[in-house]
Design a protein around this motif. Sequence first.
Motif, mmCIF file in Angstrom:
data_model
loop_
_atom_site.group_PDB
_atom_site.id
_atom_site.type_symbol
_atom_site.label_atom_id
_atom_site.label_comp_id
_atom_site.label_asym_id
_atom_site.label_seq_id
_atom_site.Cartn_x
_atom_site.Cartn_y
_atom_site.Cartn_z
ATOM 1 N N ILE A 87 68.667 10.894 96.305
ATOM 2 C CA ILE A 87 68.459 10.127 95.068
ATOM 3 C C ILE A 87 67.431 10.834 94.190
ATOM 4 C CG2 ILE A 87 67.604 7.950 94.110
ATOM 5 C CD1 ILE A 87 68.659 6.583 96.665
ATOM 6 N N GLY A 88 66.354 11.310 94.817
ATOM 7 C CA GLY A 88 65.330 12.034 94.070
ATOM 8 C C GLY A 88 65.849 13.316 93.461
ATOM 9 N N TRP A 89 66.629 14.078 94.222
ATOM 10 C CA TRP A 89 67.174 15.333 93.705
ATOM 11 C C TRP A 89 68.152 15.091 92.552
ATOM 12 C CZ3 TRP A 89 65.725 20.181 93.965
ATOM 13 C CH2 TRP A 89 64.879 20.580 95.007
ATOM 14 N N ALA A 90 69.003 14.087 92.688
ATOM 15 C CA ALA A 90 69.969 13.808 91.613
ATOM 16 C C ALA A 90 69.245 13.414 90.327
ATOM 17 C CB ALA A 90 70.929 12.702 92.050
ATOM 18 N N LEU A 99 71.636 6.015 79.702
ATOM 19 C CA LEU A 99 72.203 5.073 80.658
ATOM 20 C C LEU A 99 72.624 5.706 81.988
ATOM 21 C CD1 LEU A 99 72.769 2.088 81.003
ATOM 22 C CD2 LEU A 99 74.981 2.411 79.899
ATOM 23 N N PRO A 100 73.178 6.937 82.011
ATOM 24 C CA PRO A 100 73.633 7.488 83.307
ATOM 25 C C PRO A 100 72.564 7.496 84.391
ATOM 26 C CG PRO A 100 74.518 8.817 81.525
ATOM 27 C CD PRO A 100 73.574 7.827 80.896
ATOM 28 N N VAL A 101 71.358 7.963 84.090
ATOM 29 C CA VAL A 101 70.349 8.088 85.135
ATOM 30 C C VAL A 101 69.806 6.726 85.566
ATOM 31 C CG1 VAL A 101 68.337 8.394 83.614
ATOM 32 C CG2 VAL A 101 68.352 9.430 85.886
ATOM 33 N N PHE A 102 69.665 5.786 84.632
ATOM 34 C CA PHE A 102 69.116 4.485 84.998
ATOM 35 C C PHE A 102 70.148 3.628 85.720
ATOM 36 C CE2 PHE A 102 66.160 5.931 81.789
ATOM 37 C CZ PHE A 102 64.940 5.557 82.349
ATOM 38 N N LEU A 103 71.405 3.725 85.326
ATOM 39 C CA LEU A 103 72.445 2.993 86.034
ATOM 40 C C LEU A 103 72.599 3.537 87.452
ATOM 41 C CD1 LEU A 103 74.473 0.695 85.580
ATOM 42 C CD2 LEU A 103 76.180 2.416 84.985
ATOM 43 N N PHE A 104 72.518 4.849 87.587
ATOM 44 C CA PHE A 104 72.567 5.451 88.920
ATOM 45 C C PHE A 104 71.419 4.964 89.791
ATOM 46 C CE2 PHE A 104 70.502 8.964 91.322
ATOM 47 C CZ PHE A 104 71.318 8.896 92.449
ATOM 48 N N GLY A 105 70.203 4.945 89.235
ATOM 49 C CA GLY A 105 69.051 4.510 90.012
ATOM 50 C C GLY A 105 69.201 3.082 90.497
ATOM 51 N N ILE A 158 75.535 15.080 91.896
ATOM 52 C CA ILE A 158 74.460 15.905 91.341
ATOM 53 C C ILE A 158 74.968 16.751 90.187
ATOM 54 C CG2 ILE A 158 72.947 17.862 91.857
ATOM 55 C CD1 ILE A 158 72.510 16.632 94.637
ATOM 56 N N ALA A 159 76.179 17.296 90.311
ATOM 57 C CA ALA A 159 76.755 18.118 89.240
ATOM 58 C C ALA A 159 76.917 17.303 87.954
ATOM 59 C CB ALA A 159 78.098 18.695 89.684
ATOM 60 N N VAL A 160 77.405 16.077 88.075
ATOM 61 C CA VAL A 160 77.593 15.242 86.883
ATOM 62 C C VAL A 160 76.251 14.842 86.288
ATOM 63 C CG1 VAL A 160 78.504 13.038 86.034
ATOM 64 C CG2 VAL A 160 79.841 14.395 87.638
ATOM 65 N N MET A 161 75.268 14.570 87.128
ATOM 66 C CA MET A 161 73.956 14.204 86.614
ATOM 67 C C MET A 161 73.308 15.365 85.853
ATOM 68 S SD MET A 161 73.546 11.036 87.307
ATOM 69 C CE MET A 161 71.801 10.736 87.092
ATOM 70 N N VAL A 162 73.510 16.575 86.335
ATOM 71 C CA VAL A 162 73.007 17.749 85.619
ATOM 72 C C VAL A 162 73.681 17.856 84.254
ATOM 73 C CG1 VAL A 162 72.926 20.272 85.606
ATOM 74 C CG2 VAL A 162 72.329 19.017 87.680
ATOM 75 N N LEU A 163 74.987 17.603 84.205
ATOM 76 C CA LEU A 163 75.723 17.647 82.942
ATOM 77 C C LEU A 163 75.256 16.552 81.989
ATOM 78 C CD1 LEU A 163 78.088 18.901 81.319
ATOM 79 C CD2 LEU A 163 79.599 17.246 82.434
ATOM 80 N N ALA A 164 74.822 15.415 82.527
ATOM 81 C CA ALA A 164 74.374 14.299 81.687
ATOM 82 C C ALA A 164 72.992 14.537 81.085
ATOM 83 C CB ALA A 164 74.361 13.005 82.507
ATOM 84 N N GLY A 165 72.204 15.451 81.660
ATOM 85 C CA GLY A 165 70.845 15.674 81.183
ATOM 86 C C GLY A 165 70.720 15.971 79.701
ATOM 87 N N PRO A 166 71.482 16.927 79.155
ATOM 88 C CA PRO A 166 71.349 17.227 77.722
ATOM 89 C C PRO A 166 71.659 16.042 76.813
ATOM 90 C CG PRO A 166 72.474 19.007 78.853
ATOM 91 C CD PRO A 166 72.353 17.887 79.840
#
Length: 403
Positions: free
Chosen positions: A56-59, A33-39, A112-120
């Motif tokens: 947006i692309g980098w995040a 959900l984090p990446v799709f809600l962000f998009g 960007i920092a939070v999105m990186v943390l959400a990846g795993p």
Amino acid sequence: MTSKTPIEATEPDRAAPAYVMSAALAVTTASVLPVFLFGGLAVQMADDIHLTPSIIGWASGLYFTSAGATSILAGRLVEKWGATRCAFIGVGLAALCLLSIGLFVDNRFALIAVMVLAGPANGFGQLSSNAYLSRWAPVRHKGLFFGVKQAAIPLCTFITGLSVPAIALVYGWRAAFVLAAAASVCAMFLIRRFHGPSERAGRSVGQPVRDRRLILMMLVALCGAIAATSLGPFLATYAVAEGNSRHFAGILLLSGGFAGIVARTVVGGVADRWRGGELNLTIVMMGGGIIGTVLLAISTTPLIIVGTVFGFALGWAWPGLHNLATTKRYAQQPGAATGFTQTGVYLGGAIGPIGFGAVVEYVGWTAAWLMSSSLFILAIALLWAVKRIETSHGDSPRSDNAG
């Protein structure tokens, strides 16, 4: 046959499929959900934290980079620790990141920092769900179950599209993230309620087979994901850039998400009736992706609507089939095998939005959508290579004995 553990025995066998499906769907939805809600909410967030298409692309890209970097490890941990424990890790991490964005993120670097943390969280959630379904979904309905599980991805788009007019445009985008975090916590309670089959945690985990076919299937996932993952992060921004309203952009996401939910579920059911046809169906899906991205490139409002439906209903509906094909061919280690192929999805998710955003910024939207079309064509060519290997070596999928 191993005896049931006390936990496993708490639920009658006839109830197990419902528990397995509900757990897999909840885990997958919450963890991505984090990446799709962000998009979907990037348009609303742009003014507050100064977002551009490139940012947006980098995040989004770094999110998938983080997911890809941990995917193989996550697959091995699913085999070692058990699916439920790893599902808790994935969903809990996703909820924490959603809450952090809603309450604390106030600039692009923090985002960007939070999105990186959400990846795993994506890796742990996806691979836990794959393990649930590979081992315990009924054999005769396994394609349907994988299709419903993968419908969690467009379900996130559907939720995002619904949240734009209902929440973000009324209460603000932060409220949407906080409510999403609360919903993820509810998913954790559903996982806790799940008393499905034993986890076999702590068993030894060997290296999955890394033959030429598995490598090609990973490359198929890579190209297909590069082509498709830009739909979620950029579609709303594209619609607004072409002169449409933010309400229209939300409805567009809603329509795309609904089309994806229906398509992934229906295609999974078709795969159950078309034995061994997962690869052929995947080729059809990606062919639809070519049509969808070409229509988006033309950039008239009616064709944007049709292209959105084709893009989500076909071009981004193949991952369930791909996971089903992989788990059938590597049934002894489904988590580890899909952890390897899922790396392609995540790397594609990293490269896709970053490259797409850069092309938009320096060349234009039309070139970016046509780039996606060409990558679908490459993915189809790789799928034909997989089929040739299986035909020439008589290496058809093993019957799935894990159900």
